[in-house]
Design a protein around this motif. Structure first.
Motif, PDB file in Angstrom:
ATOM      1  N   GLY A 234       6.956  -0.749   4.815  1.00 14.03           N
ATOM      2  CA  GLY A 234       6.174  -0.283   3.729  1.00 14.03           C
ATOM      3  C   GLY A 234       7.035   0.924   3.394  1.00 14.03           C
ATOM      4  N   ARG A 235       6.742   2.097   4.327  1.00 13.03           N
ATOM      5  CA  ARG A 235       7.118   3.336   4.005  1.00 13.03           C
ATOM      6  C   ARG A 235       8.576   3.796   3.868  1.00 13.03           C
ATOM      7  NH1 ARG A 235       4.841   7.976   6.034  1.00 13.03           N
ATOM      8  NH2 ARG A 235       3.498   6.612   7.224  1.00 13.03           N
TER       9      ARG A 235
ATOM     10  N   ARG B 145      -4.860 -11.404  13.605  1.00 12.63           N
ATOM     11  CA  ARG B 145      -4.537  -9.894  14.030  1.00 12.63           C
ATOM     12  C   ARG B 145      -4.971  -9.695  15.312  1.00 12.63           C
ATOM     13  NH1 ARG B 145      -3.938  -4.153  10.712  1.00 12.63           N
ATOM     14  NH2 ARG B 145      -3.161  -3.070  12.386  1.00 12.63           N
TER      15      ARG B 145
ATOM     16  N   GLU C  53       6.771  -6.327   8.426  1.00  6.81           N
ATOM     17  CA  GLU C  53       6.219  -5.761   6.873  1.00  6.81           C
ATOM     18  C   GLU C  53       6.556  -4.357   6.821  1.00  6.81           C
ATOM     19  OE1 GLU C  53       2.231  -8.242   7.699  1.00  6.81           O
ATOM     20  OE2 GLU C  53       2.376  -6.228   8.394  1.00  6.81           O
TER      21      GLU C  53
ATOM     22  N   LYS D 163       0.707  -1.193  -0.063  1.00  5.98           N
ATOM     23  CA  LYS D 163       0.081  -0.066   0.035  1.00  5.98           C
ATOM     24  C   LYS D 163       0.822   1.216  -0.177  1.00  5.98           C
ATOM     25  CE  LYS D 163      -0.786   0.697   4.818  1.00  5.98           C
ATOM     26  NZ  LYS D 163      -0.791  -0.232   6.186  1.00  5.98           N
TER      27      LYS D 163
HETATM   28  C1  PLP Z   1       0.516  -0.046   6.607  1.00  2.39           C
HETATM   29  C2  PLP Z   1       0.647  -1.327   7.058  1.00  2.39           C
HETATM   30  C3  PLP Z   1       2.170  -1.688   7.167  1.00  2.39           C
HETATM   31  C4  PLP Z   1       3.407  -0.860   6.952  1.00  2.39           C
HETATM   32  O1  PLP Z   1       3.433   0.373   7.586  1.00  2.39           O
HETATM   33  P1  PLP Z   1       4.560   1.478   7.117  1.00  2.39           P
HETATM   34  O2  PLP Z   1       4.503   2.326   8.323  1.00  2.39           O
HETATM   35  O3  PLP Z   1       4.431   1.888   5.781  1.00  2.39           O
HETATM   36  O4  PLP Z   1       5.632   0.574   7.194  1.00  2.39           O
HETATM   37  C5  PLP Z   1       2.502  -3.086   7.495  1.00  2.39           C
HETATM   38  N1  PLP Z   1       1.477  -3.873   8.039  1.00  2.39           N
HETATM   39  C6  PLP Z   1       0.194  -3.690   7.900  1.00  2.39           C
HETATM   40  C7  PLP Z   1      -0.783  -4.365   8.459  1.00  2.39           C
HETATM   41  C8  PLP Z   1      -0.131  -2.247   7.802  1.00  2.39           C
HETATM   42  O5  PLP Z   1      -1.419  -1.760   7.526  1.00  2.39           O
END
Ligand code: PLP
Length: 418
Positions: free
Chosen positions: A280-281, A142, A278, A53
């Motif tokens: 992302g950013r 979760r 996980e 995302k």
């Molecule tokens: C958004 C999200 C991430 C990534 O978060 P970042 O801040 O971008 O590293 C990982 N896992 C889940 C379930 C998320 O919702």
């Protein structure tokens, strides 16, 4: 003249137009290889999942694949993008608090490896579907561990009444969900997942999270007789946006997390075999720049505005949660500061301010304004507000650039309209 990935910014703007999202591909590659290198353990099988995302497109997914990362998706659209990129669905983790029946069905049909179940109702629906379709699927549950990561409140997700996950305090919801997941012969209940926030600067938040998650894995065994083997600690690793930010070095945060996991796993006699994260950013944010062309400049009684040819339509974060950014003016990096400017977008909202106040050299219309650290949640949160076409995305590296998403045209904008 400044460069991104060795490609001249002026040239990028001329070739692809502005606004433009430009990524330094080597920065992404280095980050991917660092994550794979530092999130390693002799004791656990480890895995790094890219949270798509943050920035999802086919080329990005091929890139993370080439470094051996797994993939997170949170919608049918993100899943479809991964399928189109040729990504192996068995390595996908499907998140979300309200996956639709269609999305769950698609996930099972494509052979998504792991579904991260958010609540009891979802567990029930998934169990029924897996049974009916005779499809095996791995599941993580979760958990809401109730940890507040120190970050902006709109981004925090883990307070007890968060919409995400099940709090161990909700005993009935938890007991019933665990029961459903462990009873279904098609569901392999591997473990638990949590994600405690985003842009987290304090590694103690991750350590505390790891402790709680391992404790909870132990509790699942003692209270419910369910022995899980996987703990997924989510993302949230911080990126550098402005001089106020001090992200924890990657190696340090990875080592700290794994050390706590080892310590906690001893208390469980080595029950947990796999630990996942996980990000992302932190993989894409710093690699990304947004190029704007300066338009009109206007002095109001208290502000000197420079207007960008984009705005909240390509970067909603400043308007949505007062996100801070740094920028420079291409070719004027070494010029003295002339004035404090406000960088505003062209959208019809007075909140469409990209940078509230920043000292910059004298700007002339036509200058290329370069906003830094826009690689995460920029393109992925872009909108068509005011019918502004979505900018192109380029990957630059080794002195040249290639378009990975083409700019939207006016025809694209109306192509789905009757
Ligand atoms: C958004 C999200 C991430 C990534 O978060 P970042 O801040 O971008 O590293 C990982 N896992 C889940 C379930 C998320 O919702």
């Amino acid at each position: 003249m400044a460069e991104i990935g060795g490609a001249a910014i002026r040239k990028l703007a001329e070739t692809y137009g502005t606004p433009l999202y430009a990524y330094d591909e080597d920065v992404i590659r280095n980050r991917l290889s660092d994550y794979m290198k530092y999130f390693r353990s002799d004791e656990f099988e480890t895995g790094v999942l890219y949270a798509s995302k943050a920035f999802s497109c086919k080329e990005m997914i091929r890139l993370i694949d080439s470094y051996g990362l797994y993939l997170d998706v949170v919608s049918g659209g993100e899943l479809y993008t991964a399928v189109q990129a040729g990504y192996d669905c068995s390595k996908i983790f499907f998140h979300g608090n309200n996956k639709t029946f269609t999305e769950l069905r698609e996930a099972l049909e494509y052979g998504v490896g792991t579904i991260v179940v958010d609540n009891r109702m979802e567990a029930e629906v998934l169990a029924g579907m897996a049974q009916e379709m005779k499809k095996d699927v791995h599941v993580l549950l979760r958990i809401n561990p109730g940890i507040e990561a120190h970050t902006h409140q709109y981004i925090v997700t883990a307070h007890v009444d968060s919409k995400f996950g099940i709090s161990p305090l909700s005993e009935k919801e938890m007991a019933e969900t665990v029961q459903i997941l462990s009873d279904c012969p098609y569901i392999h209940f591997d473990g638990i997942h949590a994600h405690i926030g985003s842009q987290i600067f304090d590694k103690r938040a991750f350590e505390e999270e790891a402790r709680k998650m391992f404790e909870f894995a132990g509790k699942l065994k003692t209270d419910f007789g369910v022995c899980v083997n996987t703990v997924n600690l989510g993302g949230g690793f911080a990126a550098y946006y402005t001089a106020e930010d001090h992200p924890i070095p990657l190696q340090e945060v990875c080592e700290s997390i794994l050390a706590v996991c080892s310590e906690e796993n001893r208390k469980l006699d080595g029950q947990i075999r796999r630990v996942l994260i996980e990000p992302g950013r932190s993989i894409v944010a710093e690699a990304g720049y947004t190029l704007y062309t300066a338009g009109f400049i206007k002095q109001t009684p208290n502000r000197l505005y420079v207007f960008a040819d984009g705005g909240m339509s390509d970067n909603i974060r400043p308007a949505l949660y007062q996100a801070k950014y740094d920028m420079f003016v291409d070719g004027k990096e070494n010029d003295p500061v002339y004035a404090k400017y406000t960088l505003a977008g062209k959208c019809c909202e007075s909140g469409d301010i990209l940078i509230g106040e920043i000292g910059l050299p004298k700007i002339m219309p036509g200058d290329i304004l370069v906003m830094k650290t826009t690689g995460a949640y920029g393109y992925s949160m872009a909108s068509h507000y005011n019918k502004l076409p979505c900018p192109a995305v380029v990957f630059a590296g080794g002195g040249s650039a290639r378009e990975v998403i083409r700019r939207e045209t006016y025809e694209d904008l109306t192509s789905r309209e009757v």
